[in-house]
Design a protein around this motif. Structure first.
Motif, PDB file in Angstrom:
ATOM      1  N   UNK A 128      -2.385   4.292   5.013  1.00  0.00           N
ATOM      2  CA  UNK A 128      -1.909   2.931   4.722  1.00  0.00           C
ATOM      3  C   UNK A 128      -2.710   1.928   5.535  1.00  0.00           C
ATOM      4  N   UNK A 129      -2.881   2.183   6.836  1.00  0.00           N
ATOM      5  CA  UNK A 129      -3.686   1.291   7.684  1.00  0.00           C
ATOM      6  C   UNK A 129      -5.099   1.142   7.152  1.00  0.00           C
ATOM      7  N   UNK A 130      -5.682   2.242   6.710  1.00  0.00           N
ATOM      8  CA  UNK A 130      -7.054   2.225   6.207  1.00  0.00           C
ATOM      9  C   UNK A 130      -7.172   1.362   4.958  1.00  0.00           C
ATOM     10  N   UNK A 131      -6.220   1.460   4.047  1.00  0.00           N
ATOM     11  CA  UNK A 131      -6.287   0.676   2.808  1.00  0.00           C
ATOM     12  C   UNK A 131      -6.086  -0.808   3.118  1.00  0.00           C
ATOM     13  N   UNK A 132      -5.177  -1.119   4.020  1.00  0.00           N
ATOM     14  CA  UNK A 132      -5.004  -2.516   4.432  1.00  0.00           C
ATOM     15  C   UNK A 132      -6.303  -3.023   5.054  1.00  0.00           C
TER      16      UNK A 132
ATOM     17  N   UNK B  13       0.842  -1.197   0.000  1.00  0.00           N
ATOM     18  CA  UNK B  13       0.000   0.000   0.000  1.00  0.00           C
ATOM     19  C   UNK B  13       0.877   1.246   0.000  1.00  0.00           C
ATOM     20  N   UNK B  14       1.897   1.260   0.843  1.00  0.00           N
ATOM     21  CA  UNK B  14       2.793   2.417   0.905  1.00  0.00           C
ATOM     22  C   UNK B  14       3.451   2.665  -0.450  1.00  0.00           C
ATOM     23  N   UNK B  15       3.849   1.608  -1.124  1.00  0.00           N
ATOM     24  CA  UNK B  15       4.465   1.752  -2.449  1.00  0.00           C
ATOM     25  C   UNK B  15       3.460   2.299  -3.461  1.00  0.00           C
ATOM     26  N   UNK B  16       2.223   1.805  -3.414  1.00  0.00           N
ATOM     27  CA  UNK B  16       1.198   2.270  -4.349  1.00  0.00           C
ATOM     28  C   UNK B  16       0.858   3.740  -4.130  1.00  0.00           C
ATOM     29  N   UNK B  17       0.877   4.174  -2.881  1.00  0.00           N
ATOM     30  CA  UNK B  17       0.514   5.558  -2.555  1.00  0.00           C
ATOM     31  C   UNK B  17       1.706   6.508  -2.562  1.00  0.00           C
TER      32      UNK B  17
END
Length: 149
Positions: A138-142, A120-124
């Protein structure tokens, strides 16, 4: 020049100079205000939309390149689990960057339904959040990815 494309599932035709940024057409001609102007260079992420399912910066995408393609804005995405997860994690402070982040996160979840925090961090990574809420995002997307079970 007349440009035909689909926006949020609806066929649209607009008359515009072929080099007009997609963002300007979405906001000024079609009244879709979710994508926002940030840097104008495709670097900050505030203007991201989906073109044929892929997140792209609409501020530096010329309208000629959209002919016959499908564009989805945050208005056409709703409701999406990542939106609720962002609310649950209180990850949207000022909200300026959030629509672009939602679009990128939704595309990530479509191709990788249960992403890890590093994925997620890489995508964002292309998105700039000046409020410093990146870790909550990141937590929210996970969390949104975990909700499909």
């Amino acid at each position: 020049m007349m440009i035909e494309f689909r926006v949020n599932g609806e066929s649209r035709t607009v008359e515009a100079d072929p080099d007009t940024p997609l963002l300007y057409v979405l906001r000024n001609d079609l009244g879709l205000l979710g994508a926002r102007f940030g840097c104008g260079l495709g670097l900050c992420g505030a203007c991201f939309v989906h073109v044929d399912g892929h997140p792209v910066p609409s501020c530096d995408t010329p309208i000629w390149s959209i002919e016959g393609r499908a564009v989805t804005t945050v208005e056409g995405l709703t409701p999406h689990p990542v939106q609720q997860a962002l609310l649950d994690e209180q990850a949207a402070q000022c909200g300026y960057c959030v629509t672009g982040i939602v679009m990128t996160a939704a595309a990530l979840l479509a191709r990788e339904p249960h992403p890890t925090a590093p994925a997620v961090a890489a995508a964002l990574d292309r998105h700039l959040c000046r409020c410093g809420a990146q870790q909550r995002m990141v937590r929210a997307v996970v969390k949104a990815g975990e909700g499909d079970d």
